[in-house]
Design a protein around this motif. Structure first.
Motif, PDB file in Angstrom:
ATOM      1  N   ILE A  89      18.399 -68.027  -0.290  1.00 39.10           N
ATOM      2  CA  ILE A  89      18.919 -69.354   0.042  1.00 39.10           C
ATOM      3  C   ILE A  89      20.119 -69.667  -0.850  1.00 39.10           C
ATOM      4  CG2 ILE A  89      18.416 -71.840  -0.023  1.00 39.10           C
ATOM      5  CD1 ILE A  89      15.557 -71.205   0.786  1.00 39.10           C
ATOM      6  N   VAL A  90      21.198 -70.117  -0.226  1.00 40.40           N
ATOM      7  CA  VAL A  90      22.339 -70.630  -0.982  1.00 40.40           C
ATOM      8  C   VAL A  90      22.454 -72.126  -0.679  1.00 40.40           C
ATOM      9  CG1 VAL A  90      23.585 -68.446  -1.129  1.00 40.40           C
ATOM     10  CG2 VAL A  90      23.954 -69.920   0.849  1.00 40.40           C
ATOM     11  N   PHE A  91      22.940 -72.871  -1.671  1.00 38.41           N
ATOM     12  CA  PHE A  91      22.894 -74.327  -1.581  1.00 38.41           C
ATOM     13  C   PHE A  91      24.278 -74.907  -1.862  1.00 38.41           C
ATOM     14  CE2 PHE A  91      20.849 -78.322  -3.766  1.00 38.41           C
ATOM     15  CZ  PHE A  91      21.204 -79.109  -2.677  1.00 38.41           C
ATOM     16  N   ALA A  92      24.926 -75.447  -0.817  1.00 38.73           N
ATOM     17  CA  ALA A  92      26.247 -76.065  -0.951  1.00 38.73           C
ATOM     18  C   ALA A  92      26.124 -77.570  -0.762  1.00 38.73           C
ATOM     19  CB  ALA A  92      27.209 -75.476   0.079  1.00 38.73           C
ATOM     20  N   LEU A 104      14.682 -79.472  -7.187  1.00 39.33           N
ATOM     21  CA  LEU A 104      13.931 -78.694  -6.185  1.00 39.33           C
ATOM     22  C   LEU A 104      14.476 -77.272  -6.094  1.00 39.33           C
ATOM     23  CD1 LEU A 104      11.902 -78.846  -3.634  1.00 39.33           C
ATOM     24  CD2 LEU A 104      13.993 -79.107  -2.299  1.00 39.33           C
ATOM     25  N   ALA A 105      15.810 -77.156  -6.020  1.00 36.64           N
ATOM     26  CA  ALA A 105      16.425 -75.831  -5.862  1.00 36.64           C
ATOM     27  C   ALA A 105      16.110 -74.942  -7.066  1.00 36.64           C
ATOM     28  CB  ALA A 105      17.935 -75.990  -5.678  1.00 36.64           C
ATOM     29  N   LEU A 106      16.149 -75.524  -8.269  1.00 36.42           N
ATOM     30  CA  LEU A 106      15.850 -74.738  -9.475  1.00 36.42           C
ATOM     31  C   LEU A 106      14.386 -74.327  -9.494  1.00 36.42           C
ATOM     32  CD1 LEU A 106      17.897 -76.729 -12.150  1.00 36.42           C
ATOM     33  CD2 LEU A 106      18.282 -74.344 -11.469  1.00 36.42           C
ATOM     34  N   GLN A 107      13.505 -75.294  -9.187  1.00 43.62           N
ATOM     35  CA  GLN A 107      12.074 -74.994  -9.242  1.00 43.62           C
ATOM     36  C   GLN A 107      11.669 -73.958  -8.201  1.00 43.62           C
ATOM     37  OE1 GLN A 107      10.512 -78.999  -9.077  1.00 43.62           O
ATOM     38  NE2 GLN A 107      10.187 -79.047 -11.308  1.00 43.62           N
ATOM     39  N   LYS A 108      12.317 -73.998  -7.040  1.00 42.35           N
ATOM     40  CA  LYS A 108      11.966 -73.027  -6.000  1.00 42.35           C
ATOM     41  C   LYS A 108      12.648 -71.671  -6.217  1.00 42.35           C
ATOM     42  CE  LYS A 108       9.495 -75.915  -3.525  1.00 42.35           C
ATOM     43  NZ  LYS A 108       8.024 -75.773  -3.422  1.00 42.35           N
ATOM     44  N   GLY A 109      13.605 -71.630  -7.142  1.00 39.51           N
ATOM     45  CA  GLY A 109      14.253 -70.351  -7.439  1.00 39.51           C
ATOM     46  C   GLY A 109      15.207 -69.869  -6.370  1.00 39.51           C
ATOM     47  N   ILE A 110      16.036 -70.758  -5.855  1.00 44.02           N
ATOM     48  CA  ILE A 110      16.995 -70.340  -4.823  1.00 44.02           C
ATOM     49  C   ILE A 110      17.998 -69.336  -5.398  1.00 44.02           C
ATOM     50  CG2 ILE A 110      16.826 -72.529  -3.551  1.00 44.02           C
ATOM     51  CD1 ILE A 110      19.882 -72.876  -4.674  1.00 44.02           C
ATOM     52  N   GLY A 111      18.656 -68.615  -4.476  1.00 43.63           N
ATOM     53  CA  GLY A 111      19.567 -67.553  -4.884  1.00 43.63           C
ATOM     54  C   GLY A 111      20.773 -68.051  -5.650  1.00 43.63           C
ATOM     55  N   LEU A 112      21.479 -69.006  -5.087  1.00 46.77           N
ATOM     56  CA  LEU A 112      22.751 -69.445  -5.662  1.00 46.77           C
ATOM     57  C   LEU A 112      23.040 -70.902  -5.344  1.00 46.77           C
ATOM     58  CD1 LEU A 112      25.289 -66.625  -4.663  1.00 46.77           C
ATOM     59  CD2 LEU A 112      24.741 -67.307  -6.998  1.00 46.77           C
ATOM     60  N   PHE A 113      23.595 -71.596  -6.317  1.00 46.45           N
ATOM     61  CA  PHE A 113      24.215 -72.894  -6.056  1.00 46.45           C
ATOM     62  C   PHE A 113      25.684 -72.644  -5.737  1.00 46.45           C
ATOM     63  CE2 PHE A 113      20.701 -74.266  -8.722  1.00 46.45           C
ATOM     64  CZ  PHE A 113      20.369 -75.516  -8.229  1.00 46.45           C
ATOM     65  N   ASN A 114      26.181 -73.253  -4.690  1.00 46.53           N
ATOM     66  CA  ASN A 114      27.617 -73.257  -4.456  1.00 46.53           C
ATOM     67  C   ASN A 114      28.127 -74.607  -4.956  1.00 46.53           C
ATOM     68  OD1 ASN A 114      27.927 -70.665  -3.338  1.00 46.53           O
ATOM     69  ND2 ASN A 114      27.126 -71.394  -1.383  1.00 46.53           N
ATOM     70  N   VAL A 115      28.723 -74.576  -6.128  1.00 47.35           N
ATOM     71  CA  VAL A 115      29.064 -75.805  -6.846  1.00 47.35           C
ATOM     72  C   VAL A 115      30.450 -76.286  -6.433  1.00 47.35           C
ATOM     73  CG1 VAL A 115      29.508 -76.719  -9.166  1.00 47.35           C
ATOM     74  CG2 VAL A 115      27.563 -75.195  -8.753  1.00 47.35           C
ATOM     75  N   GLU A 116      30.551 -77.582  -6.175  1.00 48.35           N
ATOM     76  CA  GLU A 116      31.794 -78.101  -5.595  1.00 48.35           C
ATOM     77  C   GLU A 116      32.650 -78.905  -6.572  1.00 48.35           C
ATOM     78  OE1 GLU A 116      32.100 -78.743  -1.632  1.00 48.35           O
ATOM     79  OE2 GLU A 116      30.188 -77.820  -1.055  1.00 48.35           O
ATOM     80  N   SER A 117      32.163 -79.133  -7.816  1.00 48.20           N
ATOM     81  CA  SER A 117      32.982 -79.832  -8.813  1.00 48.20           C
ATOM     82  C   SER A 117      32.422 -79.532 -10.199  1.00 48.20           C
ATOM     83  CB  SER A 117      32.966 -81.350  -8.562  1.00 48.20           C
ATOM     84  OG  SER A 117      31.661 -81.873  -8.772  1.00 48.20           O
ATOM     85  N   THR A 118      33.252 -79.724 -11.225  1.00 49.62           N
ATOM     86  CA  THR A 118      32.755 -79.497 -12.585  1.00 49.62           C
ATOM     87  C   THR A 118      31.804 -80.619 -12.998  1.00 49.62           C
ATOM     88  OG1 THR A 118      34.816 -80.471 -13.380  1.00 49.62           O
ATOM     89  CG2 THR A 118      34.655 -78.083 -13.445  1.00 49.62           C
ATOM     90  N   GLU A 119      31.965 -81.783 -12.373  1.00 46.78           N
ATOM     91  CA  GLU A 119      31.025 -82.879 -12.632  1.00 46.78           C
ATOM     92  C   GLU A 119      29.614 -82.460 -12.181  1.00 46.78           C
ATOM     93  OE1 GLU A 119      33.979 -83.114 -11.195  1.00 46.78           O
ATOM     94  OE2 GLU A 119      35.125 -84.619 -12.322  1.00 46.78           O
ATOM     95  N   GLU A 120      29.557 -81.836 -11.015  1.00 46.85           N
ATOM     96  CA  GLU A 120      28.267 -81.346 -10.525  1.00 46.85           C
ATOM     97  C   GLU A 120      27.725 -80.248 -11.439  1.00 46.85           C
ATOM     98  OE1 GLU A 120      28.404 -79.688  -6.493  1.00 46.85           O
ATOM     99  OE2 GLU A 120      26.668 -78.448  -6.998  1.00 46.85           O
ATOM    100  N   ALA A 150      20.298 -71.421 -14.005  1.00 47.81           N
ATOM    101  CA  ALA A 150      20.940 -71.749 -12.718  1.00 47.81           C
ATOM    102  C   ALA A 150      22.012 -70.705 -12.428  1.00 47.81           C
ATOM    103  CB  ALA A 150      21.560 -73.136 -12.779  1.00 47.81           C
ATOM    104  N   ARG A 151      21.897 -70.062 -11.261  1.00 55.29           N
ATOM    105  CA  ARG A 151      22.931 -69.109 -10.811  1.00 55.29           C
ATOM    106  C   ARG A 151      23.947 -69.887  -9.974  1.00 55.29           C
ATOM    107  NH1 ARG A 151      18.147 -66.493 -10.676  1.00 55.29           N
ATOM    108  NH2 ARG A 151      17.731 -67.430  -8.647  1.00 55.29           N
ATOM    109  N   VAL A 152      25.194 -69.781 -10.381  1.00 58.25           N
ATOM    110  CA  VAL A 152      26.205 -70.673  -9.846  1.00 58.25           C
ATOM    111  C   VAL A 152      27.421 -69.917  -9.315  1.00 58.25           C
ATOM    112  CG1 VAL A 152      27.999 -72.187 -10.752  1.00 58.25           C
ATOM    113  CG2 VAL A 152      25.598 -72.745 -11.149  1.00 58.25           C
TER     114      VAL A 152
END
Ligand SMILES: *Cc1c(COP(=O)(O)O)cnc(C)c1O
Length: 400
Positions: free
Chosen positions: A86-89, A100-116, A131-133
């Motif tokens: 699972i990737v999360f954008a 939720l994403a961290l606890q479930k161990g998703i594959g990757l965060f697709n991060v859209e800002s440095t604030e995020e 966190a894999r980013v």
């Protein structure tokens, strides 16, 4: 799709019908084009259609999931997508969604800002989970499509500006519980011109050279989704041109040793598999126009009202009347011109203007084609209408 208005069961309308055999053939076509490329990973964009009847088949085909909300992550996990695929954008990930994403161990965060990025790091630190980013970079390549579904141009809310890429990566690398994994892109939707994807490849090649100069390495390159479908001729082109699409990346993108290439396809996987079935309630004769007023509206399919999208519309009952004519009779029916409109109290609730259709009557069953993507998922209860029921072709035809 071979839906007959005379089929033994009476379908409640409006409803969505999904052609599961076509979905299977579409998934096979993707498999055929990615076979032998072990570093290719196709994720299905859940937002296109989250119907569990379809998700099961997509899981079985081995695809991952592209999610844009916590709700989609939950739906994807329930459907059986492995968390690691699972990737999360999304530009506005809420704290509970990141948790939720961290606890479930998703594959990757697709991060859209440095604030995020900072919030992800702070939540990861609280939970003591790495966190894999990847960073979503705005490649500023234009897609010749409707303004509302173009996401890759310079001035919009999605992604990080290219000139800020290195600073963002450095920031991530300084965070103890964040692993910088790669780059993510998504340039728009309903793209049929491969030159848009070629431009994306060229941009990624440039950015890879910049990374190298900085001594950085992206394990994962994610090129997003966006491949379009033929809304005008769905019967002739039920399966998108996956060969041209994947060949573009195979030939044009210069991957480095060990790099994994990810795709996030939504519309092209499910778009042609869905049909919105609706019945004509009234044929209203105005002074200048005739209206076919149908029982589906923008509540079931908002694309025409939201972005002027066009869907092929067929009058199945009129076709059946023609087919049942005796030999010797001429098998054509005079065509007439109709505005096909829904019952919702909004003047934008229009499916087609000045559409040529065989003579249409109250009670006729109509098929609004290519409604598998961004149809059911965008349905609403406006006007206190119930959400439409859904059927697979198997369910419809297996009943006694
Ligand atoms: C919507 C979306 C997709 C899927 O787009 P399609 O045009 O349906 O293929 C892929 N990636 C991201 C990040 C999206 O937001």
């Amino acid at each position: 799709m071979q839906i007959q208005p005379t089929s033994p069961i009476s379908v409640p309308t409006p409803c969505y019908v999904y052609d599961t055999a076509l979905l299977a053939r579409t998934l096979d076509a993707i498999k055929a084009q990615t076979a032998g490329h072990d570093n290719f990973h196709v994720h299905y964009a859940i937002k296109a259609n989250a119907n569990p009847k379809l998700l099961g088949l997509i899981v079985d085909a081995g695809l991952g999931a592209d999610c844009v909300s916590g709700g989609e992550i939950e739906v994807a996990l329930q459907a059986g997508f492995p968390a690691s695929k699972i990737v999360f954008a999304g530009v506005g990930k809420a704290d509970w969604e990141i948790t939720l994403a961290l606890q479930k161990g998703i594959g990757l965060f697709n991060v859209e800002s440095t604030e995020e990025l900072e919030i992800i790091h702070s939540i990861a630190t609280d939970l003591n989970i790495r966190a894999r980013v990847s960073f979503r970079i705005n490649p500023d390549v234009g897609a010749h499509t409707h303004a509302h579904i173009t996401t890759g141009k310079a001035e919009n809310k999605f992604g990080i500006d290219m000139t800020d890429m290195i600073a963002a990566i450095r920031k991530a690398e300084a965070m103890p519980l964040v692993d910088f994994m790669g780059l993510h892109f998504h340039i728009g939707s309903q793209l049929l011109d491969m030159s848009d994807f070629e431009a994306l490849c060229d941009r990624i090649n440039e950015l890879q050279i910049i990374l190298e100069k900085e001594g950085l390495y992206a394990h994962h390159i994610n090129v997003g989704g966006g491949l379009g479908i033929d809304y005008e001729r769905p019967t002739e082109h039920p399966i998108p041109d996956f060969k041209a699409y994947f060949d573009t990346f195979k030939q044009r993108l210069h991957l480095r040793e060990g790099q994994q290439l990810h795709f996030e396809l939504g519309r092209s996987i499910v778009g042609q598999t869905g049909t919105l079935l609706t019945r004509v309630l009234y044929v209203k004769h105005g002074h200048q126009k005739q209206f076919a007023i149908v029982d589906a509206g923008m509540t079931e399919l908002i694309r025409p009202a939201l972005y002027g999208a066009r869907h092929a519309i067929e009058n199945l009952s009129a076709q059946a009347r023609m087919d049942s004519m005796h030999d010797g009779e001429v098998r054509t029916s005079p065509t007439e011109t109709y505005d096909v409109v829904g019952p919702i109290c909004e003047s934008s609730d229009v499916f087609a203007k000045e559409l040529s259709l065989p003579e249409t009557r109250r009670g006729d069953l109509m098929a609004i084609r290519s409604a598998g993507a961004y149809g059911e998922t965008m349905a609403s209860c406006y006007n206190c209408r119930p959400l439409p029921p859904t059927f697979t072709t198997e369910e419809l035809f297996q009943q006694p």
